[in-house]
Design a protein around this motif. Structure first.
Motif, short mmCIF file in Angstrom:
data_model
loop_
_atom_site.label_atom_id
_atom_site.label_comp_id
_atom_site.label_asym_id
_atom_site.label_seq_id
_atom_site.Cartn_x
_atom_site.Cartn_y
_atom_site.Cartn_z
N ASN A 95 0.86 -1.19 0.00
CA ASN A 95 0.00 0.00 0.00
C ASN A 95 0.89 1.24 0.00
OD1 ASN A 95 -2.28 -1.66 0.27
ND2 ASN A 95 -2.16 -1.62 2.49
N LEU A 96 0.72 2.09 -1.00
CA LEU A 96 1.58 3.27 -1.14
C LEU A 96 0.77 4.54 -1.30
CD1 LEU A 96 4.36 4.62 -1.61
CD2 LEU A 96 4.10 4.03 -4.04
N ILE A 97 1.13 5.53 -0.51
CA ILE A 97 0.61 6.89 -0.67
C ILE A 97 1.78 7.74 -1.13
CG2 ILE A 97 -0.25 8.93 0.53
CD1 ILE A 97 -1.80 7.05 2.38
N GLU A 98 1.60 8.44 -2.25
CA GLU A 98 2.64 9.30 -2.80
C GLU A 98 2.27 10.76 -2.56
OE1 GLU A 98 4.26 7.93 -6.71
OE2 GLU A 98 2.46 6.68 -6.65
N LEU A 99 3.23 11.51 -2.05
CA LEU A 99 3.01 12.93 -1.79
C LEU A 99 4.07 13.77 -2.50
CD1 LEU A 99 2.37 12.81 2.07
CD2 LEU A 99 0.66 12.97 0.25
N GLN A 100 3.62 14.90 -3.02
CA GLN A 100 4.52 15.89 -3.60
C GLN A 100 4.28 17.20 -2.86
OE1 GLN A 100 3.56 15.74 -7.77
NE2 GLN A 100 4.65 13.83 -8.06
N ASP A 101 5.02 18.23 -3.24
CA ASP A 101 4.91 19.51 -2.52
C ASP A 101 3.48 20.03 -2.44
OD1 ASP A 101 7.56 19.83 -1.73
OD2 ASP A 101 8.13 20.70 -3.65
N LYS A 102 2.71 19.92 -3.52
CA LYS A 102 1.35 20.46 -3.51
C LYS A 102 0.47 19.77 -2.48
CE LYS A 102 -0.08 17.57 -7.35
NZ LYS A 102 -0.13 17.45 -8.77
N GLU A 103 0.67 18.45 -2.26
CA GLU A 103 -0.10 17.74 -1.24
C GLU A 103 0.39 18.10 0.16
OE1 GLU A 103 -0.63 15.41 -4.94
OE2 GLU A 103 1.22 15.82 -3.86
N VAL A 104 1.69 18.26 0.32
CA VAL A 104 2.25 18.59 1.64
C VAL A 104 1.71 19.93 2.12
CG1 VAL A 104 4.39 19.13 2.89
CG2 VAL A 104 4.31 17.17 1.34
N GLN A 105 1.48 20.85 1.19
CA GLN A 105 0.95 22.17 1.55
C GLN A 105 -0.51 22.11 1.99
OE1 GLN A 105 1.73 24.75 -1.81
NE2 GLN A 105 3.89 24.18 -1.84
N ASN A 106 -1.15 20.96 1.76
CA ASN A 106 -2.57 20.83 2.04
C ASN A 106 -2.89 19.49 2.71
OD1 ASN A 106 -5.13 21.83 2.00
ND2 ASN A 106 -5.49 21.45 -0.17
N LEU A 107 -2.04 19.05 3.64
CA LEU A 107 -2.18 17.72 4.25
C LEU A 107 -3.52 17.51 4.95
CD1 LEU A 107 1.33 16.92 5.77
CD2 LEU A 107 0.25 15.92 3.75
N ASP A 108 -4.04 18.54 5.62
CA ASP A 108 -5.29 18.38 6.36
C ASP A 108 -6.44 17.95 5.46
OD1 ASP A 108 -4.33 18.94 8.90
OD2 ASP A 108 -4.64 21.09 8.69
N ASP A 109 -6.45 18.39 4.23
CA ASP A 109 -7.52 18.03 3.30
C ASP A 109 -7.24 16.72 2.56
OD1 ASP A 109 -8.95 20.31 3.95
OD2 ASP A 109 -8.06 21.48 2.33
N ILE A 110 -5.98 16.43 2.33
CA ILE A 110 -5.62 15.31 1.45
C ILE A 110 -5.29 14.03 2.20
CG2 ILE A 110 -3.87 14.56 -0.21
CD1 ILE A 110 -3.84 17.51 -1.17
N LEU A 111 -4.44 14.09 3.19
CA LEU A 111 -3.93 12.86 3.82
C LEU A 111 -5.00 12.03 4.54
CD1 LEU A 111 -1.39 11.24 3.83
CD2 LEU A 111 -0.58 12.54 5.79
N PRO A 112 -5.95 12.63 5.26
CA PRO A 112 -6.98 11.79 5.90
C PRO A 112 -7.74 10.91 4.91
CG PRO A 112 -7.06 13.99 6.82
CD PRO A 112 -6.12 14.04 5.64
N LYS A 113 -8.07 11.46 3.75
CA LYS A 113 -8.80 10.70 2.73
C LYS A 113 -7.94 9.57 2.17
CE LYS A 113 -11.35 14.81 1.39
NZ LYS A 113 -11.44 15.90 0.42
N LEU A 114 -6.66 9.86 1.92
CA LEU A 114 -5.76 8.84 1.39
C LEU A 114 -5.55 7.72 2.40
CD1 LEU A 114 -3.11 11.13 -0.35
CD2 LEU A 114 -4.92 9.79 -1.45
N LEU A 115 -5.39 8.06 3.67
CA LEU A 115 -5.18 7.07 4.72
C LEU A 115 -6.42 6.21 4.94
CD1 LEU A 115 -3.20 9.24 7.27
CD2 LEU A 115 -2.32 7.25 6.03
N LEU A 116 -7.60 6.83 4.86
CA LEU A 116 -8.86 6.13 5.07
C LEU A 116 -9.05 5.00 4.06
CD1 LEU A 116 -11.03 6.30 7.17
CD2 LEU A 116 -12.32 7.83 5.67
N LYS A 117 -8.51 5.16 2.86
CA LYS A 117 -8.59 4.10 1.85
C LYS A 117 -7.96 2.81 2.33
CE LYS A 117 -7.08 5.37 -2.19
NZ LYS A 117 -6.52 6.06 -3.37
N TYR A 118 -7.02 2.92 3.28
CA TYR A 118 -6.32 1.75 3.82
C TYR A 118 -6.75 1.46 5.27
CZ TYR A 118 -3.51 2.58 -0.30
OH TYR A 118 -3.11 2.78 -1.59
#
Length: 136
Positions: free
Chosen positions: A108-131
């Motif tokens: 299971n891999l989540i890939e992050l780039q600068d644009k996602e890092v600048q917006n972790l609160d909106d992006i990372l919870p959704k990506l983690l929830l998939k797993y």
């Protein structure tokens, strides 16, 4: 690229090969005490800590090849990679090889780039929830 211990052309003062992990010192200290290699990794690590997500930094993948993930989350068995050198052709090549290894072994891999890092609160919870990983 963190994790792939390729030493193409990089030598230390003694003329010996130097890997990525040696070339880029982990000098940024995170809230939970990890030492990471970039400010972006520090932001990711601190976010995981504040979200109460147990994680490891630079964990060796459980495979024959000598490859390290940026972050590993035991709950959900999720690996997170931060790709920070998008304009470097050698980095891009190593990145592709590393992604292929994740696919080969079905990790299971989540890939992050600068644009996602600048917006972790909106992006990372959704990506983690998939797993199955819940952020608090």
């Amino acid at each position: 690229m963190k994790g792939m211990e390729s030493t193409q052309g990089t030598k230390d003062q003694k003329g010996e090969d130097v890997g990525f992990r040696d070339k880029f010192e982990a000098k940024h200290r995170t809230t939970d005490g990890h030492f990471v290699r970039s400010k972006a990794e520090m932001i990711i690590d601190n976010w995981l800590y504040m979200a109460e997500i147990v994680h490891a930094y630079e964990r060796k993948l459980p495979i024959e090849e000598d490859v390290y993930s940026d972050f590993y989350i035991p709950t959900g068995k999720v690996y997170i990679e931060y790709w920070g050198y998008e304009n470097d052709p050698k980095y891009q090549l190593r990145k592709q090889k590393k992604i292929e290894l994740y696919k080969k072994y079905g990790f299971n891999l989540i890939e992050l780039q600068d644009k996602e890092v600048q917006n972790l609160d909106d992006i990372l919870p959704k990506l983690l929830l998939k797993y199955g990983v819940q952020a608090y």
